[in-house]
Design a protein around this motif. Structure first.
Motif, PDB file in Angstrom:
ATOM      1  N   ARG A 273      14.926  -9.660  -3.812  1.00  0.00           N
ATOM      2  CA  ARG A 273      14.796  -9.726  -2.352  1.00  0.00           C
ATOM      3  C   ARG A 273      14.695  -8.326  -1.765  1.00  0.00           C
ATOM      4  O   ARG A 273      13.865  -8.065  -0.882  1.00  0.00           O
ATOM      5  N   ARG A 274      15.497  -7.397  -2.277  1.00  0.00           N
ATOM      6  CA  ARG A 274      15.476  -6.033  -1.760  1.00  0.00           C
ATOM      7  C   ARG A 274      14.127  -5.373  -2.037  1.00  0.00           C
ATOM      8  O   ARG A 274      13.557  -4.724  -1.157  1.00  0.00           O
ATOM      9  N   ARG A 275      13.616  -5.562  -3.234  1.00  0.00           N
ATOM     10  CA  ARG A 275      12.339  -4.945  -3.575  1.00  0.00           C
ATOM     11  C   ARG A 275      11.177  -5.592  -2.830  1.00  0.00           C
ATOM     12  O   ARG A 275      10.176  -4.932  -2.535  1.00  0.00           O
ATOM     13  N   ALA A 276      11.314  -6.876  -2.543  1.00  0.00           N
ATOM     14  CA  ALA A 276      10.272  -7.564  -1.780  1.00  0.00           C
ATOM     15  C   ALA A 276      10.331  -7.184  -0.308  1.00  0.00           C
ATOM     16  O   ALA A 276       9.337  -7.321   0.405  1.00  0.00           O
ATOM     17  N   GLY A 277      11.488  -6.712   0.159  1.00  0.00           N
ATOM     18  CA  GLY A 277      11.633  -6.324   1.562  1.00  0.00           C
ATOM     19  C   GLY A 277      11.801  -7.494   2.493  1.00  0.00           C
ATOM     20  O   GLY A 277      11.647  -7.355   3.715  1.00  0.00           O
ATOM     21  N   ARG A 278      12.154  -8.655   1.945  1.00  0.00           N
ATOM     22  CA  ARG A 278      12.325  -9.839   2.780  1.00  0.00           C
ATOM     23  C   ARG A 278      13.055 -10.908   1.978  1.00  0.00           C
ATOM     24  O   ARG A 278      13.119 -10.839   0.741  1.00  0.00           O
ATOM     25  N   ALA A 279      13.577 -11.900   2.682  1.00  0.00           N
ATOM     26  CA  ALA A 279      14.209 -13.026   2.005  1.00  0.00           C
ATOM     27  C   ALA A 279      13.136 -13.875   1.333  1.00  0.00           C
ATOM     28  O   ALA A 279      12.019 -14.012   1.849  1.00  0.00           O
ATOM     29  N   LEU A 280      13.467 -14.429   0.169  1.00  0.00           N
ATOM     30  CA  LEU A 280      12.517 -15.251  -0.572  1.00  0.00           C
ATOM     31  C   LEU A 280      13.117 -16.631  -0.804  1.00  0.00           C
ATOM     32  O   LEU A 280      14.166 -16.764  -1.435  1.00  0.00           O
ATOM     33  N   SER A 281      12.450 -17.645  -0.267  1.00  0.00           N
ATOM     34  CA  SER A 281      12.919 -19.015  -0.448  1.00  0.00           C
ATOM     35  C   SER A 281      12.552 -19.502  -1.845  1.00  0.00           C
ATOM     36  O   SER A 281      11.788 -18.849  -2.578  1.00  0.00           O
ATOM     37  N   ASP A 282      13.080 -20.676  -2.222  1.00  0.00           N
ATOM     38  CA  ASP A 282      12.728 -21.248  -3.521  1.00  0.00           C
ATOM     39  C   ASP A 282      11.223 -21.512  -3.594  1.00  0.00           C
ATOM     40  O   ASP A 282      10.601 -21.314  -4.646  1.00  0.00           O
ATOM     41  N   ASP A 283      10.635 -21.940  -2.462  1.00  0.00           N
ATOM     42  CA  ASP A 283       9.193 -22.181  -2.434  1.00  0.00           C
ATOM     43  C   ASP A 283       8.416 -20.873  -2.624  1.00  0.00           C
ATOM     44  O   ASP A 283       7.401 -20.834  -3.326  1.00  0.00           O
ATOM     45  N   ASP A 284       8.909 -19.786  -1.998  1.00  0.00           N
ATOM     46  CA  ASP A 284       8.273 -18.476  -2.167  1.00  0.00           C
ATOM     47  C   ASP A 284       8.293 -18.061  -3.639  1.00  0.00           C
ATOM     48  O   ASP A 284       7.296 -17.562  -4.173  1.00  0.00           O
ATOM     49  N   LEU A 285       9.428 -18.272  -4.289  1.00  0.00           N
ATOM     50  CA  LEU A 285       9.551 -17.883  -5.693  1.00  0.00           C
ATOM     51  C   LEU A 285       8.620 -18.708  -6.580  1.00  0.00           C
ATOM     52  O   LEU A 285       8.055 -18.192  -7.548  1.00  0.00           O
ATOM     53  N   GLU A 286       8.454 -19.988  -6.235  1.00  0.00           N
ATOM     54  CA  GLU A 286       7.535 -20.832  -7.002  1.00  0.00           C
ATOM     55  C   GLU A 286       6.095 -20.326  -6.851  1.00  0.00           C
ATOM     56  O   GLU A 286       5.329 -20.299  -7.817  1.00  0.00           O
ATOM     57  N   ARG A 287       5.724 -19.910  -5.632  1.00  0.00           N
ATOM     58  CA  ARG A 287       4.369 -19.402  -5.403  1.00  0.00           C
ATOM     59  C   ARG A 287       4.167 -18.074  -6.131  1.00  0.00           C
ATOM     60  O   ARG A 287       3.105 -17.837  -6.718  1.00  0.00           O
ATOM     61  N   LEU A 288       5.182 -17.201  -6.113  1.00  0.00           N
ATOM     62  CA  LEU A 288       5.085 -15.936  -6.836  1.00  0.00           C
ATOM     63  C   LEU A 288       4.988 -16.169  -8.343  1.00  0.00           C
ATOM     64  O   LEU A 288       4.266 -15.448  -9.045  1.00  0.00           O
ATOM     65  N   ALA A 289       5.700 -17.173  -8.819  1.00  0.00           N
ATOM     66  CA  ALA A 289       5.631 -17.500 -10.238  1.00  0.00           C
ATOM     67  C   ALA A 289       4.240 -18.022 -10.597  1.00  0.00           C
ATOM     68  O   ALA A 289       3.689 -17.690 -11.654  1.00  0.00           O
ATOM     69  N   ALA A 290       3.648 -18.826  -9.706  1.00  0.00           N
ATOM     70  CA  ALA A 290       2.297 -19.347  -9.945  1.00  0.00           C
ATOM     71  C   ALA A 290       1.274 -18.224  -9.973  1.00  0.00           C
ATOM     72  O   ALA A 290       0.263 -18.301 -10.681  1.00  0.00           O
ATOM     73  N   MET A 291       1.531 -17.155  -9.213  1.00  0.00           N
ATOM     74  CA  MET A 291       0.632 -15.994  -9.203  1.00  0.00           C
ATOM     75  C   MET A 291       0.931 -15.043 -10.351  1.00  0.00           C
ATOM     76  O   MET A 291       0.327 -13.975 -10.453  1.00  0.00           O
ATOM     77  N   ASP A 292       1.901 -15.390 -11.199  1.00  0.00           N
ATOM     78  CA  ASP A 292       2.286 -14.582 -12.353  1.00  0.00           C
ATOM     79  C   ASP A 292       2.891 -13.245 -11.933  1.00  0.00           C
ATOM     80  O   ASP A 292       2.754 -12.247 -12.637  1.00  0.00           O
ATOM     81  N   VAL A 293       3.569 -13.247 -10.789  1.00  0.00           N
ATOM     82  CA  VAL A 293       4.245 -12.043 -10.298  1.00  0.00           C
ATOM     83  C   VAL A 293       5.692 -12.019 -10.773  1.00  0.00           C
ATOM     84  O   VAL A 293       6.220 -10.974 -11.141  1.00  0.00           O
ATOM     85  N   VAL A 294       6.361 -13.174 -10.741  1.00  0.00           N
ATOM     86  CA  VAL A 294       7.736 -13.264 -11.219  1.00  0.00           C
ATOM     87  C   VAL A 294       7.839 -14.414 -12.220  1.00  0.00           C
ATOM     88  O   VAL A 294       7.014 -15.331 -12.227  1.00  0.00           O
ATOM     89  N   ARG A 295       8.869 -14.322 -13.050  1.00  0.00           N
ATOM     90  CA  ARG A 295       9.129 -15.381 -14.007  1.00  0.00           C
ATOM     91  C   ARG A 295      10.638 -15.522 -14.164  1.00  0.00           C
ATOM     92  O   ARG A 295      11.348 -14.520 -14.319  1.00  0.00           O
ATOM     93  N   ARG A 296      11.140 -16.739 -14.101  1.00  0.00           N
ATOM     94  CA  ARG A 296      12.577 -16.975 -14.244  1.00  0.00           C
ATOM     95  C   ARG A 296      13.041 -16.559 -15.633  1.00  0.00           C
ATOM     96  O   ARG A 296      12.370 -16.837 -16.638  1.00  0.00           O
ATOM     97  N   ASP A 297      14.164 -15.848 -15.688  1.00  0.00           N
ATOM     98  CA  ASP A 297      14.699 -15.360 -16.951  1.00  0.00           C
ATOM     99  C   ASP A 297      16.214 -15.495 -16.913  1.00  0.00           C
ATOM    100  O   ASP A 297      16.921 -14.604 -16.436  1.00  0.00           O
TER     101      ASP A 297
END
Length: 239
Positions: free
Chosen positions: A116-140
């Motif tokens: 969230r800090r690096r993104a500069g904004r709050a990230l909802s679960d839906d936001d994280l799913e979209r970022l994961a679909a774009m191959d930007v983040v991956r749950r670990d």
């Protein structure tokens, strides 16, 4: 400080606290950059409150990218001083894209709060799913692995009024065509250095890579502008 923004500029609407939050920095950092001339002064509104706009956000993003490249504050100041004063937020984003193109592929494991800090904004679960679909983040496990080179772009795309399908299709088009262009250019340059020694090959690569990236960005930007101009003309003519 200025009190009369350019009539062509978007009206600044962010307070210093809002700007700092959007950029993922502290208010103290924003003010420090202002004193060093890295940021233009805010527009002073009612009750003497300073307001900031897209250009300030774009400059902060560019400064952050330069820092990621390992540049010192003095080097960043020299770089920013060489930029034309009238650059728009869009132009600054192009500069940042050029700088970011030299960044090594960096994937880090971070907590959700650090993400969230690096993104500069709050990230909802839906936001994280979209970022994961774009191959930007991956749950670990209990954290995330994030591609730092793509994070800011991915976060910016969260606010673009396009469907997830359209964004992913666009990504596929860009990857396919950029790889094709890179392959054809590589074949062309190989022909130029086929009879030269290894040192010449390294020298050509070192000189050509930044020039080719800049050329591709500029050419694509102009081509896209022309396509959008034709599209908006057609839409306007049909209305």
């Amino acid at each position: 400080m200025t009190t009369d923004p350019s009539p062509d500029a978007e009206e600044p609407t962010l307070t210093v606290d809002e700007l700092a939050a959007r950029a993922g920095v502290t208010v103290r950092t924003v003010r420090f950059y202002g004193t060093r001339g890295l940021l233009p002064p805010p527009v002073i509104g009612p009750r003497r409150v300073g307001h900031y706009g897209r250009e300030h956000l774009a400059r902060l993003a560019l400064i952050e990218e330069l820092q990621h490249q390992g540049m010192t504050l003095a080097a960043i100041e020299r770089y920013m001083q060489q930029l034309p004063a009238e650059l728009s937020a869009h132009d600054l984003a192009i500069h940042r894209a050029v700088v970011a193109s030299w960044a090594p592929d960096v994937v880090e494991r971070v907590t959700r709060e650090e993400l969230r800090r690096r993104a500069g904004r709050a990230l909802s679960d839906d936001d994280l799913e979209r970022l994961a679909a774009m191959d930007v983040v991956r749950r670990d496990g209990d954290g995330y692995r994030v591609d730092l080179g793509l994070l800011r772009l991915g976060v910016a795309l969260l606010d673009v009024p396009l469907s997830q399908e359209a964004i992913l299709a666009s990504r596929k088009v860009l990857i396919e065509h950029s790889r094709s262009a890179a392959h054809e250019l590589s074949q062309l340059f190989r022909g130029e250095v086929a009879q030269r020694d290894g040192q010449d090959v390294k020298s050509l690569s070192a000189h050509m890579e930044p020039l080719v990236v800049q050329a591709l960005l500029t050419t694509f930007q102009r081509s896209l502008k022309e396509e959008l101009r034709e599209w908006t003309s057609e839409v306007g003519g049909a209305s």
